[in-house]
Design an enzyme around this catalytic site. Structure first.
Site, PDB file in Angstrom:
ATOM      1  N   LYS A 252       0.814  -1.313   0.073  1.00  0.00           N
ATOM      2  CA  LYS A 252      -0.030  -0.165   0.152  1.00  0.00           C
ATOM      3  C   LYS A 252       0.864   1.162  -0.027  1.00  0.00           C
ATOM      4  O   LYS A 252       0.491   2.080  -0.645  1.00  0.00           O
ATOM      5  CB  LYS A 252      -0.809   0.118   1.050  1.00  0.00           C
ATOM      6  CG  LYS A 252      -1.990  -0.751   1.074  1.00  0.00           C
ATOM      7  CD  LYS A 252      -3.356  -0.371   1.186  1.00  0.00           C
ATOM      8  CE  LYS A 252      -4.405  -1.067   0.895  1.00  0.00           C
ATOM      9  NZ  LYS A 252      -5.075  -1.809   1.716  1.00  0.00           N
TER      10      LYS A 252
HETATM   11  N1  GLU Z   1      -9.035  -7.444   3.157  1.00  0.00           N
HETATM   12  C1  GLU Z   1      -8.086  -8.353   2.607  1.00  0.00           C
HETATM   13  C2  GLU Z   1      -7.011  -7.290   1.943  1.00  0.00           C
HETATM   14  O1  GLU Z   1      -7.402  -6.102   1.840  1.00  0.00           O
HETATM   15  C3  GLU Z   1      -8.548  -9.354   1.676  1.00  0.00           C
HETATM   16  C4  GLU Z   1      -9.216 -10.455   2.424  1.00  0.00           C
HETATM   17  C5  GLU Z   1      -9.783 -11.562   1.490  1.00  0.00           C
HETATM   18  O2  GLU Z   1      -9.781 -11.490   0.421  1.00  0.00           O
HETATM   19  O3  GLU Z   1     -10.070 -12.415   2.046  1.00  0.00           O
HETATM   20  O4  GLU Z   1      -5.792  -7.804   1.983  1.00  0.00           O
END
Ligand code: GLU
Length: 278
Positions: A252
């Site tokens: 990120k």
């Molecule tokens: N929220 C998780 C992420 O941003 C992804 C979770 C998932 O796809 O199981 O990495």
């Protein structure tokens, strides 16, 4: 049954090329099968989630030409459902409160570890503690050995992604020695990733979980939780990760690869798809 896929970003920073890839894979898979595509905002970590990042997610995905169902679910609004699931596991004697901090866990490990999908395997310091002792400063962990003996049969799941395609059987030994007693509820959150994702995928009827291959190892934990909570079992599709020129996975904080940067430089959604080999 219609195919239901989802893209589940956390609003903790700008979307980058890797997110675009994940979102397009899930979207196109649903569209080409005449199925449904969902967007879910995974904002249980309120200390890192920001409304402006959520806005930027909607904006970037619309720009990419993706459409999704509304209303969009936010995990921060789903805490009662996570508590109910946790309470079921607690009632079956499968959980305990844990007051260990990261440094305590590191100090208690006999050897340095790479760790599994939930970090270093928890050494079990608090495993003897009863749930009635649980206080606001405790996390709640799953007693993995008990959970496995409760299931008593070997669990399988089906993967359709390019890297691990086929049927997989959960290894009890790996779950015990590499995952260990995973956290189901963090101290300040009232839930944790593994529990929230399993509860929501079931509640939203997700039939194929698409996500990056970095989460492949977490699938065993998710499959186990589905069995314990008697939830429907989806298939999984873990896609390749988008890497930078040095082969490093995009993060990120890698603002250079932010979608907004490409947009500002005049790239079109078509250019983006081309760059991603889609
Ligand atoms: N929220 C998780 C992420 O941003 C992804 C979770 C998932 O796809 O199981 O990495």
């Amino acid at each position: 049954m219609a195919l239901v896929t989802r893209f589940a970003p956390s609003p903790t920073g700008p979307l980058h090329l890797g997110h675009a890839y994940a979102a397009i894979i899930a979207h196109d898979m649903a569209r080409s099968a005449g199925g449904r595509f969902l967007l879910r905002i995974e904002d249980i970590d309120q200390s890192r989630s920001r409304a402006e990042w959520e806005e930027a997610i909607f904006d970037d995905l619309s720009w990419l030409g993706l459409t999704w169902e509304t209303p969009v679910w936010r995990q921060s609004q789903r805490l009662p459902a996570y508590h109910a699931a946790l309470d079921r596991l607690i009632a079956r004697g499968l959980c305990y409160p844990c007051r260990c901090r990261r440094a305590d866990i590191r100090a208690a490990l006999t050897a340095p570890q790479e760790g599994g999908p939930d970090g270093p395997c928890y050494p079990g310091t608090c495993r003897h503690r009863p749930m009635h002792e649980a206080g606001p400063d405790d996390a709640i962990r799953l007693n993995m050995a008990r959970a496995l003996s409760e299931i008593g049969t070997s669990l399988t799941f089906h993967e359709t992604g390019p890297l691990h395609s086929g049927a997989h059987t959960l290894s009890e030994e790996w779950l015990l020695t590499t995952c260990g007693d995973v956290v189901l509820s963090r101290r300040d959150m009232g839930t944790a990733y593994h529990l929230a994702v399993v509860v929501d995928d079931a509640a939203q009827g997700v039939s194929c979980v698409t996500r990056g291959e970095d989460l492949f190892a977490a699938t065993a934990i998710h499959r186990l939780l589905q069995a314990l909570l008697e939830l429907p079992v989806p298939t999984w599709h873990h896609h390749r990760l988008i890497r930078d020129a040095a082969g490093k996975r995009l993060a990120k904080r890698d603002d250079a690869r932010a979608l907004s940067r490409y947009r500002a430089e005049g790239a079109s959604p078509k250019d983006l798809r081309h760059m991603l080999d889609l």
